[in-house]
Design a protein around this motif. Structure first.
Motif, mmCIF file in Angstrom:
data_model
loop_
_atom_site.group_PDB
_atom_site.id
_atom_site.type_symbol
_atom_site.label_atom_id
_atom_site.label_comp_id
_atom_site.label_asym_id
_atom_site.label_seq_id
_atom_site.Cartn_x
_atom_site.Cartn_y
_atom_site.Cartn_z
ATOM 1 N N ARG A 42 30.093 78.630 44.050
ATOM 2 C CA ARG A 42 29.896 77.538 43.252
ATOM 3 C C ARG A 42 28.712 77.311 42.667
ATOM 4 N NH1 ARG A 42 31.720 72.521 46.475
ATOM 5 N NH2 ARG A 42 30.912 71.519 44.609
ATOM 6 N N LEU A 43 27.540 77.794 43.297
ATOM 7 C CA LEU A 43 26.208 77.349 43.009
ATOM 8 C C LEU A 43 25.779 77.661 41.686
ATOM 9 C CD1 LEU A 43 23.472 76.009 43.489
ATOM 10 C CD2 LEU A 43 22.777 78.358 44.623
ATOM 11 N N ALA A 44 25.744 79.184 41.331
ATOM 12 C CA ALA A 44 25.152 79.672 39.950
ATOM 13 C C ALA A 44 26.158 79.156 38.962
ATOM 14 C CB ALA A 44 25.453 81.022 39.886
ATOM 15 N N PRO A 45 27.618 79.079 38.977
ATOM 16 C CA PRO A 45 28.186 78.450 37.937
ATOM 17 C C PRO A 45 27.798 76.782 37.639
ATOM 18 C CG PRO A 45 29.878 79.693 39.290
ATOM 19 C CD PRO A 45 28.484 79.685 39.891
ATOM 20 N N ALA A 46 27.777 76.176 38.702
ATOM 21 C CA ALA A 46 27.287 75.028 38.420
ATOM 22 C C ALA A 46 25.863 74.582 37.783
ATOM 23 C CB ALA A 46 27.344 74.256 39.855
ATOM 24 N N ARG A 54 26.645 75.341 34.158
ATOM 25 C CA ARG A 54 27.130 74.235 33.516
ATOM 26 C C ARG A 54 26.214 73.212 33.197
ATOM 27 N NH1 ARG A 54 31.549 75.483 37.207
ATOM 28 N NH2 ARG A 54 30.661 73.874 38.564
ATOM 29 N N ALA A 55 25.313 73.068 34.156
ATOM 30 C CA ALA A 55 24.396 71.866 33.833
ATOM 31 C C ALA A 55 23.465 72.407 32.740
ATOM 32 C CB ALA A 55 23.722 71.684 35.337
ATOM 33 N N ARG A 106 23.043 68.245 42.451
ATOM 34 C CA ARG A 106 22.056 67.980 41.384
ATOM 35 C C ARG A 106 22.700 68.338 40.076
ATOM 36 N NH1 ARG A 106 17.621 69.252 43.271
ATOM 37 N NH2 ARG A 106 16.857 67.308 43.891
ATOM 38 N N ALA A 107 23.146 69.812 40.116
ATOM 39 C CA ALA A 107 23.745 70.415 39.137
ATOM 40 C C ALA A 107 24.782 69.689 38.533
ATOM 41 C CB ALA A 107 24.069 71.908 39.452
ATOM 42 N N GLU A 108 25.817 69.215 39.541
ATOM 43 C CA GLU A 108 27.165 68.499 39.044
ATOM 44 C C GLU A 108 26.650 67.135 38.434
ATOM 45 O OE1 GLU A 108 29.025 68.605 43.077
ATOM 46 O OE2 GLU A 108 29.926 70.751 42.514
ATOM 47 N N ARG A 109 25.737 66.666 39.189
ATOM 48 C CA ARG A 109 25.220 65.333 38.425
ATOM 49 C C ARG A 109 24.812 65.386 37.093
ATOM 50 N NH1 ARG A 109 21.797 63.997 42.092
ATOM 51 N NH2 ARG A 109 19.816 64.429 40.899
ATOM 52 N N VAL A 110 23.724 66.388 37.004
ATOM 53 C CA VAL A 110 23.144 66.456 35.621
ATOM 54 C C VAL A 110 24.556 66.871 34.666
ATOM 55 C CG1 VAL A 110 21.828 68.098 34.329
ATOM 56 C CG2 VAL A 110 20.974 67.224 36.404
ATOM 57 N N ALA A 111 25.430 67.743 35.033
ATOM 58 C CA ALA A 111 26.493 68.167 34.221
ATOM 59 C C ALA A 111 27.317 66.951 33.785
ATOM 60 C CB ALA A 111 27.309 69.279 34.920
ATOM 61 N N ARG A 112 27.550 65.971 34.664
ATOM 62 C CA ARG A 112 28.428 64.875 34.334
ATOM 63 C C ARG A 112 27.345 63.996 33.461
ATOM 64 N NH1 ARG A 112 29.238 64.897 39.823
ATOM 65 N NH2 ARG A 112 27.799 63.027 40.068
ATOM 66 N N GLU A 113 26.247 63.846 33.539
ATOM 67 C CA GLU A 113 25.534 62.836 32.861
ATOM 68 C C GLU A 113 25.080 63.297 31.635
ATOM 69 O OE1 GLU A 113 23.331 59.432 31.460
ATOM 70 O OE2 GLU A 113 24.835 59.795 33.005
ATOM 71 N N ALA A 114 25.178 64.659 31.334
ATOM 72 C CA ALA A 114 25.022 65.359 29.855
ATOM 73 C C ALA A 114 26.309 65.187 29.226
ATOM 74 C CB ALA A 114 24.372 66.884 30.207
ATOM 75 N N GLY A 115 27.478 65.496 29.999
ATOM 76 C CA GLY A 115 28.798 65.249 29.289
ATOM 77 C C GLY A 115 28.914 64.045 28.665
#
Length: 469
Positions: free
Chosen positions: A189-193, A196-197, A250-259
């Motif tokens: 999951r790491l690289a795709p996450a 996405r961020a 961190r990647a998932e949080r950044v992706a959510r906030e950026a979205g």
């Protein structure tokens, strides 16, 4: 997958296992012995000198050679067990390193400690094997049968030790399944996450650029996007520095906030248009309420003239309150307009919500005066209509309470009887020269509410399996 045997200097091979590697040597002397056995006896007797000198091995008979062959076979088997254990250990080390990189739970720490303990036992078994190999030279010309037998026994024990540790290693590896699966899932999951961020941040930046080109500043969104800059730096530094779980989170949080930033930026033109519309609509409503509030005083005058004080006393402050509410609403509208012009969208939205609340309260109070006069006129003209409406509600509840019963449940009969008495008392207030019609109306409404609660209770009990007995 076929593993390549480790090289002596390979960093994955334990220190003890790197010291020696068993080497299979050729056995040319054994070929001479077989040849000699194949010759006629006379020829053998005629050639004693050939086996006595010239650097060839002296022959001690078939038993010694059989023991040598068995010892060599034990040595080969032990070497094979050694290499298999070494390969299994190196493969398992990769799994342990994967788990340790991703998981810092107590179970993962126990797995690392268990692997280290297994490594010590592997070193011990490997050391005993190497000692057994070093202690016996199976290529000696004068190897005796007894020495070959001892070599075979020690090498067999060494192989058994290596096999035992290998089985222990396999059992340990089988128990790592859940931990390893979880770790591999996170790594997958790491690289795709992270990607996405990065793409989310790029999309948010592009959306902000498009909004600015339309003349909207979106300063608050730009500030939120800028705050994600340090997070992107940490993502670029990689999981090797910050840990896989932390980087993934961190990647998932950044992706959510950026979205969220991108979505708000894309909606900003629509939001601005909506605020403009609400400003116009609420201003129109405030003006209409100003006109309606001016009509409250004539309504109060008629109430005072025709009905008792109790029928209108609580409405005395409506004109003043309505005027004050409208005045405050107009002030807030002006502030909302200024916030919209400054493109402070959250402030403008909050101020418009305040205006709406003020106008709603004003609308209710202004409407209350006119509604009071209408209801009092109706009951003054025909009080029987209100009485019959309330009696019907009581009778309907009484029929429901008696359905399937010879006597009503006291829990239901008591409040219904009280409602009958309360209605009679309310009817009594209509007698006299100046009836309190408002008290009568509030009492009949209260009776109907009490009856409705009894009906709801009866239906709930019967619906839940507590039918009439």
């Amino acid at each position: 997958m076929t593993a390549t045997p480790p090289q002596p200097n390979s960093p994955s091979v334990p220190p003890v296992m790197r010291r020696h590697r068993p080497v299979r040597r050729g056995r040319p002397a054994l070929d001479h012995v077989v040849l000699a056995v194949a010759l006629p006896v006379v020829a053998v007797l005629a050639l004693p000198a050939a086996f006595a000198g010239g650097g060839t091995r002296r022959w001690f008979g078939g038993r010694a050679e059989n023991q040598r062959a068995e010892a060599q076979a034990a040595k080969d088997a032990a070497a094979a067990a050694f290499y298999e254990l070494d390969t299994a250990q190196r493969d398992l080390r990769i799994s342990i390193e994967t788990i340790a990189a991703v998981d810092d739970s107590p179970a993962a720490r126990r797995a690392v400690e268990g692997f280290e303990a297994l490594g010590r036992r592997i070193d011990e078994a490997s050391h005993r094997y190497i000692q057994a190999v070093d202690a016996h030279d199976l290529d000696r010309d004068d190897l005796e049968a007894s020495a070959a037998g001892r070599a075979r026994a020690e090498l067999s024990r060494a192989k058994d030790d290596l096999d035992g540790v290998r089985r222990e290693l396999d059992r340990f590896a089988d128990g790592l399944g859940p931990l390893l699966g979880k770790a591999e899932t996170q790594l997958a999951r790491l690289a795709p996450a992270v990607e996405r961020a990065r793409q989310g941040l790029l999309a948010a930046s592009n959306a902000l650029d498009a909004v600015r080109e339309s003349g909207l500043r979106a300063d608050d969104l730009a500030a939120r996007l800028a705050a994600l800059g340090p997070e992107l730096t940490l993502l670029n530094e990689g999981a090797g520095r910050h840990g896989v779980p932390q980087t993934l989170e961190r990647a998932e949080r950044v992706a959510r906030e950026a979205g969220a930033i991108r979505a708000e930026a894309e909606r900003l033109p629509e939001r601005a248009a909506e605020i403009d519309h609400r400003l116009v609509s609420l201003r129109t409503r405030a003006q209409a309420l100003t006109t309606r509030a001016e009509q409250v005083e004539p309504v109060l005058s008629e109430l005072r003239r025709r009905f008792t004080v109790a029928c209108w006393q609580d409405l005395q402050g409506v004109p003043e309150t309505a005027a004050e509410n409208v005045r405050q609403a107009e002030v807030k509208l002006a502030e909302a307009r200024a916030a919209r012009d400054a493109q402070r969208w959250p402030d403008a939205t909050a101020l418009l919500s305040t205006v709406r609340a003020l106008l709603n309260a004003t609308d209710e109070s202004v409407s209350a005066a006119g509604d009071r006069l209408r209801r009092l006129n109706e009951v003054q003209k025909d009080p029987e209509r209100e009485i019959e409406r309330t009696r019907f509600a009581i009778r309907d509840a009484q029929r429901l309470a008696m359905a399937g019963r010879n006597t009503p449940d006291p829990r239901h009969a008591r409040p219904l009887d009280e409602s009958v008495a309360r209605l009679e008392r309310a009817i009594g207030t209509l007698e006299g020269r100046h009836p309190d019609y408002w008290h009568f109306l509030t009492e009949t409404e209260a009776v109907r509410q009490s009856v409705a609660r009894v009906v709801a209770r009866i239906r709930e009990e019967r619906g839940g399996g507590h039918g009439p007995g």
